[in-house]
Scaffold this motif. Structure first.
Motif, PDB file in Angstrom:
ATOM      1  N   PHE A  97       0.834  -1.193   0.000  1.00  0.00           N
ATOM      2  CA  PHE A  97       0.000   0.000   0.000  1.00  0.00           C
ATOM      3  C   PHE A  97       0.873   1.248   0.000  1.00  0.00           C
ATOM      4  O   PHE A  97       2.052   1.205   0.350  1.00  0.00           O
ATOM      5  N   ARG A  98       0.261   2.371  -0.370  1.00  0.00           N
ATOM      6  CA  ARG A  98       0.996   3.634  -0.444  1.00  0.00           C
ATOM      7  C   ARG A  98       0.828   4.433   0.847  1.00  0.00           C
ATOM      8  O   ARG A  98      -0.283   4.605   1.342  1.00  0.00           O
ATOM      9  N   VAL A  99       1.938   4.917   1.358  1.00  0.00           N
ATOM     10  CA  VAL A  99       1.955   5.777   2.532  1.00  0.00           C
ATOM     11  C   VAL A  99       2.856   6.968   2.226  1.00  0.00           C
ATOM     12  O   VAL A  99       3.927   6.813   1.638  1.00  0.00           O
ATOM     13  N   GLN A 100       2.416   8.150   2.610  1.00  0.00           N
ATOM     14  CA  GLN A 100       3.218   9.355   2.473  1.00  0.00           C
ATOM     15  C   GLN A 100       3.528   9.902   3.865  1.00  0.00           C
ATOM     16  O   GLN A 100       2.668   9.870   4.751  1.00  0.00           O
ATOM     17  N   LEU A 101       4.747  10.395   4.059  1.00  0.00           N
ATOM     18  CA  LEU A 101       5.105  11.009   5.329  1.00  0.00           C
ATOM     19  C   LEU A 101       4.599  12.444   5.356  1.00  0.00           C
ATOM     20  O   LEU A 101       4.584  13.129   4.336  1.00  0.00           O
ATOM     21  N   ALA A 102       4.180  12.897   6.512  1.00  0.00           N
ATOM     22  CA  ALA A 102       3.620  14.238   6.663  1.00  0.00           C
ATOM     23  C   ALA A 102       4.371  14.980   7.756  1.00  0.00           C
ATOM     24  O   ALA A 102       4.700  14.410   8.803  1.00  0.00           O
ATOM     25  N   ARG A 103       4.618  16.262   7.508  1.00  0.00           N
ATOM     26  CA  ARG A 103       5.255  17.093   8.524  1.00  0.00           C
ATOM     27  C   ARG A 103       4.747  18.514   8.353  1.00  0.00           C
ATOM     28  O   ARG A 103       4.827  19.078   7.261  1.00  0.00           O
ATOM     29  N   GLU A 104       4.195  19.056   9.424  1.00  0.00           N
ATOM     30  CA  GLU A 104       3.646  20.411   9.392  1.00  0.00           C
ATOM     31  C   GLU A 104       4.017  21.102  10.693  1.00  0.00           C
ATOM     32  O   GLU A 104       3.510  20.766  11.755  1.00  0.00           O
ATOM     33  N   GLU A 105       4.939  22.061  10.615  1.00  0.00           N
ATOM     34  CA  GLU A 105       5.445  22.757  11.790  1.00  0.00           C
ATOM     35  C   GLU A 105       5.935  21.727  12.813  1.00  0.00           C
ATOM     36  O   GLU A 105       6.808  20.934  12.531  1.00  0.00           O
ATOM     37  N   SER A 106       5.337  21.712  14.008  1.00  0.00           N
ATOM     38  CA  SER A 106       5.807  20.786  15.040  1.00  0.00           C
ATOM     39  C   SER A 106       5.155  19.419  14.943  1.00  0.00           C
ATOM     40  O   SER A 106       5.505  18.509  15.686  1.00  0.00           O
ATOM     41  N   ARG A 107       4.222  19.258  14.030  1.00  0.00           N
ATOM     42  CA  ARG A 107       3.476  18.005  13.944  1.00  0.00           C
ATOM     43  C   ARG A 107       4.196  17.003  13.034  1.00  0.00           C
ATOM     44  O   ARG A 107       4.829  17.367  12.057  1.00  0.00           O
ATOM     45  N   ARG A 108       4.066  15.729  13.410  1.00  0.00           N
ATOM     46  CA  ARG A 108       4.584  14.634  12.590  1.00  0.00           C
ATOM     47  C   ARG A 108       3.418  13.740  12.221  1.00  0.00           C
ATOM     48  O   ARG A 108       2.460  13.614  12.976  1.00  0.00           O
ATOM     49  N   GLY A 109       3.522  13.088  11.079  1.00  0.00           N
ATOM     50  CA  GLY A 109       2.393  12.258  10.703  1.00  0.00           C
ATOM     51  C   GLY A 109       2.632  11.426   9.467  1.00  0.00           C
ATOM     52  O   GLY A 109       3.731  11.374   8.911  1.00  0.00           O
ATOM     53  N   ALA A 110       1.575  10.754   9.057  1.00  0.00           N
ATOM     54  CA  ALA A 110       1.610   9.909   7.875  1.00  0.00           C
ATOM     55  C   ALA A 110       0.231   9.884   7.246  1.00  0.00           C
ATOM     56  O   ALA A 110      -0.792  10.022   7.930  1.00  0.00           O
ATOM     57  N   VAL A 111       0.225   9.715   5.934  1.00  0.00           N
ATOM     58  CA  VAL A 111      -1.008   9.641   5.162  1.00  0.00           C
ATOM     59  C   VAL A 111      -1.083   8.252   4.543  1.00  0.00           C
ATOM     60  O   VAL A 111      -0.182   7.843   3.807  1.00  0.00           O
ATOM     61  N   PHE A 112      -2.146   7.536   4.857  1.00  0.00           N
ATOM     62  CA  PHE A 112      -2.333   6.160   4.403  1.00  0.00           C
ATOM     63  C   PHE A 112      -3.350   6.173   3.258  1.00  0.00           C
ATOM     64  O   PHE A 112      -4.547   6.385   3.472  1.00  0.00           O
ATOM     65  N   MET A 113      -2.857   5.996   2.036  1.00  0.00           N
ATOM     66  CA  MET A 113      -3.688   6.134   0.858  1.00  0.00           C
ATOM     67  C   MET A 113      -4.644   4.955   0.703  1.00  0.00           C
ATOM     68  O   MET A 113      -4.279   3.796   0.946  1.00  0.00           O
ATOM     69  N   TYR A 114      -5.855   5.268   0.292  1.00  0.00           N
ATOM     70  CA  TYR A 114      -6.872   4.248   0.053  1.00  0.00           C
ATOM     71  C   TYR A 114      -6.501   3.402  -1.155  1.00  0.00           C
ATOM     72  O   TYR A 114      -5.955   3.897  -2.135  1.00  0.00           O
TER      73      TYR A 114
END
Length: 209
Positions: free
Chosen positions: A64-81
């Motif tokens: 599956f496709r996952v993208q890393l996310a970073r916005e200011e102090s936040r960390r995250g990930a996007v799990f594509m459908y």
């Protein structure tokens, strides 16, 4: 899809729309409880966990496709459908990830949804804002922030799922303990064993639920 992804990623400014309370009907909840009891989530948690680490390492070959996310102090990930999952399973997966975060010592600060009508498409967002339990403090008196505030979104386009987005926003104030890393959050939420064959066979049952 790439242009839509850029528009929907944090930092975009869609037209304003009112947020409404997010809720599930009794019928939806009954189906979800059956889905949970049969452990259908095992079909995707481990593969998404692997895909996240493949993406971090820059390796190909993830299912599956996952993208890393970073916005200011936040960390995250996007799990594509992925269409192989089905909208019903993806919706249940969204609520299951919420439950996994709650089990780490969180409570729901807000649960909302809204639909924004753009010129060429409608964007629907379901959102959970999850906060650490406020009464859990260490012997030093510093409150255990765990991973900070956690936000979980399910974003869809024209009634079809697009992606799940998980973000953590740690506190920097000295009254809190040091936060766990986002990798630790991913491990605690997604690191589950693979689905046995009999559970794989249940995917189709819930695709449209």
């Amino acid at each position: 899809m790439l242009n839509l992804f850029k528009r929907l990623f944090p930092g975009s400014s869609p037209p304003s729309a009112d947020w409404q309370p997010l809720h599930r009907s009794p019928a939806q909840e009954r189906v979800r409880q059956e889905w949970l009891a049969q452990q259908v989530y095992l079909n995707w948690m481990g593969p998404y966990f692997k895909a996240y680490h493949y993406q971090k390492a820059g390796l190909p070959g993830a299912r599956f496709r996952v993208q890393l996310a970073r916005e200011e102090s936040r960390r995250g990930a996007v799990f594509m459908y992925d269409p192989s999952i089905g909208p019903g399973n993806f919706q249940h997966l969204f609520d299951f990830i919420r439950d996994r975060v709650l089990a780490l010592g969180y409570h729901i600060g807000a649960a909302d949804q809204r639909t924004v009508q753009h010129e060429q498409y409608a964007e629907t967002t379901q959102k959970y804002f999850l906060k650490p339990q406020p009464n859990d403090c260490t012997d030093t008196g510093r409150c255990n922030q765990r991973f900070g505030n956690v936000t979980l979104d399910l974003v869809g386009i024209n009634g079809q799922p697009g992606f799940l987005r998980l973000l953590s926003n740690p506190f920097t104030d000295d009254i809190f303990t040091a936060p766990g890393s986002f990798d630790e959050l991913i491990d605690a939420v997604f690191n589950l064993p693979p689905a046995p064959p009999e559970v794989e066979e249940l995917i189709g049952k819930y695709k449209k639920s």
